[in-house]
Design a protein around this motif. Sequence first.
Motif, short mmCIF file in Angstrom:
data_model
loop_
_atom_site.label_atom_id
_atom_site.label_comp_id
_atom_site.label_asym_id
_atom_site.label_seq_id
_atom_site.Cartn_x
_atom_site.Cartn_y
_atom_site.Cartn_z
N GLU A 217 14.23 5.05 -6.93
CA GLU A 217 13.62 5.46 -8.20
C GLU A 217 12.23 4.86 -8.36
O GLU A 217 11.31 5.52 -8.86
N TYR A 218 12.08 3.60 -7.97
CA TYR A 218 10.77 2.96 -8.10
C TYR A 218 9.72 3.70 -7.26
O TYR A 218 8.60 3.95 -7.73
N CYS A 219 10.08 4.02 -6.02
CA CYS A 219 9.13 4.70 -5.14
C CYS A 219 8.77 6.09 -5.67
O CYS A 219 7.60 6.49 -5.66
N LEU A 220 9.77 6.82 -6.16
CA LEU A 220 9.51 8.15 -6.70
C LEU A 220 8.61 8.08 -7.93
O LEU A 220 7.71 8.91 -8.11
N GLU B 201 3.13 2.03 3.10
CA GLU B 201 4.36 1.27 3.24
C GLU B 201 5.41 1.72 2.24
O GLU B 201 6.61 1.69 2.51
N LEU B 202 4.96 2.18 1.07
CA LEU B 202 5.90 2.66 0.06
C LEU B 202 6.63 3.91 0.57
O LEU B 202 7.80 4.13 0.21
N CYS B 203 5.98 4.72 1.37
CA CYS B 203 6.64 5.88 1.97
C CYS B 203 7.80 5.44 2.86
O CYS B 203 8.87 6.06 2.86
N HIS B 204 7.57 4.37 3.60
CA HIS B 204 8.64 3.83 4.45
C HIS B 204 9.83 3.38 3.61
O HIS B 204 10.99 3.65 3.96
N TRP B 205 9.56 2.69 2.50
CA TRP B 205 10.65 2.20 1.67
C TRP B 205 11.39 3.34 0.99
O TRP B 205 12.61 3.24 0.76
N LEU B 206 10.71 4.42 0.66
CA LEU B 206 11.39 5.56 0.06
C LEU B 206 12.39 6.16 1.04
O LEU B 206 13.54 6.44 0.68
N PRO C 23 0.83 -1.21 0.00
CA PRO C 23 0.00 0.00 0.00
C PRO C 23 0.87 1.27 0.00
O PRO C 23 2.06 1.21 0.33
N PRO C 24 0.27 2.41 -0.35
CA PRO C 24 1.04 3.67 -0.40
C PRO C 24 1.75 3.99 0.91
O PRO C 24 2.87 4.51 0.90
N MET D 225 -3.39 10.14 -5.17
CA MET D 225 -3.69 9.04 -4.26
C MET D 225 -2.77 9.09 -3.03
O MET D 225 -3.22 8.89 -1.90
N PHE D 226 -1.49 9.37 -3.25
CA PHE D 226 -0.56 9.47 -2.13
C PHE D 226 -0.87 10.70 -1.28
O PHE D 226 -0.69 10.68 -0.06
N ALA D 227 -1.33 11.79 -1.93
CA ALA D 227 -1.62 13.02 -1.18
C ALA D 227 -2.73 12.80 -0.15
O ALA D 227 -2.80 13.50 0.86
N GLU D 228 -3.59 11.83 -0.39
CA GLU D 228 -4.67 11.53 0.56
C GLU D 228 -4.23 10.59 1.67
O GLU D 228 -5.02 10.26 2.56
N THR D 229 -2.96 10.17 1.64
CA THR D 229 -2.46 9.22 2.63
C THR D 229 -1.81 9.96 3.78
O THR D 229 -0.96 10.83 3.58
#
Length: 573
Positions: A470-473, A452-457, A449-450, A482-486
Amino acid sequence: MSDLDDIDLQPEDFESSVPLKKVPYGDVFEASRAGDVDRLRYLLESGVNVNARDRWDSVALYYACLAGHLDAARMLLECGAICSEHTFDGDRCHYAALNLKVRKLLKAFEARPPPLAPLQAALRDTFLGCSANAYGYTAEQNSDAPYSLVPGNSANGATSTSHFPPDVVFYVQGRPVEAHRVILSARSPFFKKKFQMEWKDRKEIRFSREKLSYPALYSLIHFFYSDRLEIAVDDMEDLVRICKVCKCESLQILLEKELIHQRYAEYKALRDIDNSQKRFILQGLSLPDQDRLSTALHHMLQISLANSKREWNLESDVDGLVSIVGSAQMIDFENDLADVCVKVEEKIFRCHQVILAARSEYFKARLSRMKDFLEGSNGLPDNTFLCLEEHDLSMGAFEKMIEYMYTDGLKDIDPDQAEELFDAASRYLLFPLKRAVADALLPHLEMVPPAELCHWLILSDMYGVLKIREYCLDAMACNFEMFAETLEFRAMLLTLPPPSGDSTLRTTAPSAPGAEMNTAEGNLLDDLREKWLEAEAAELDERDESALLFDKRLEMLMHLAEQERSGVLDDTS
């Protein structure tokens, strides 16, 4: 393009000479003939043999050169396609080349062989770090050079100390070849059997047979370390005989086929005009997977880990009825040729010093110091194992780390281990491990989910793992709303420097002393803005306005995140 500047090639030269077409289900030959670089890249990354032949005895590079696909030809060459002149495949490619630019590309790569993978490069450096081997390699490249070398010394008389020392020396025609038992045993059943029986305790082995050629044996042992065979054509028949004795069947078959091609090579008729030495180069990718270096070492690692488990079980016997000394005869420890034990938490791992030292400067320094210590110790048996103890590392992470050190890859990984492996890669100066972890982790990231992707970034930015970063960005730029709502994304914005373009506000520092700083990697939000502009396909004359809108959007999200954080603080108070 810097490597090819001297042959007068321009970027536009890599556009195909004929209209491109897509072959989404084609094999490597069809993709090369059509110039479908996307399909070709997919096949090569999937492990397709770049030097495989089709039913017409043609390789993929031949079709790329015939059709004039310079970009496809370069991709094949970078993956190890054979292009040397005076070999069957090389001559066909040179003669079939559509134009002069393709021939210039072939000549450039003939002078600059493709780079070795990290495992092969590290072990090749270890092999050539042995002074006798380094001099032998120079002499083989220049066959007219006189041979005068005292074993153990370099050509100028100085002893080499920058390599991991060999444990066996072969003398052929009075010339030494230094090697390590575990590498030879892993690659050849003949050497494995000899080291278990006749050569078990011998440090020097001298061959008296006149038919045994030093260049052929040297080239074979060099191949065992590097998965790259480099040999003079005149010595290939001798090498075929040695391969037969050493039971290197796949290599023997390839060499026998090449010898057949050499008998009909055109240069044979020009010996009176051109008597220069012709050399044959073979990449390990031409062999079946089970006969490559990484597979051989993986098999050796599996034996060592199995013995490690059995040894650990014996040591942890709670009744004390079984001891490791008394049970030495119960376990066949000779098969793995391990010479160092590494204790992590409560488990003992049997490993091989040459592999650890070749892959990690940390282990090389530590093992060399321990060997110096043991040399001054009296009363210790000759087969005393070196024992290391590593702290702040889990057993699972260490097992994954040595899996990479032996095989150059990771088959699977628990995402919970990733951060520990990133840290271990920095601590043990094993920086390529980060990319291997990233390759194994990417399929998992496609389903997270978005939040968790923030954590990986943040994690990838902190440890400098560019592929995950690069993948996360890219994911955030393409799905920004979608991320802005997270909640987690907005909270992350408060921990990052604002987008400014100022290179002094970098979020990434070197992982450890000696790590390279990637100067193209800057402020995370600056990079996210650039990715967003690319995703939105903003026109050049509108980029400044679009970037300003993006910055205002970020300001609003940060203001909202501040309010959310204050609200949380108020609730907790």
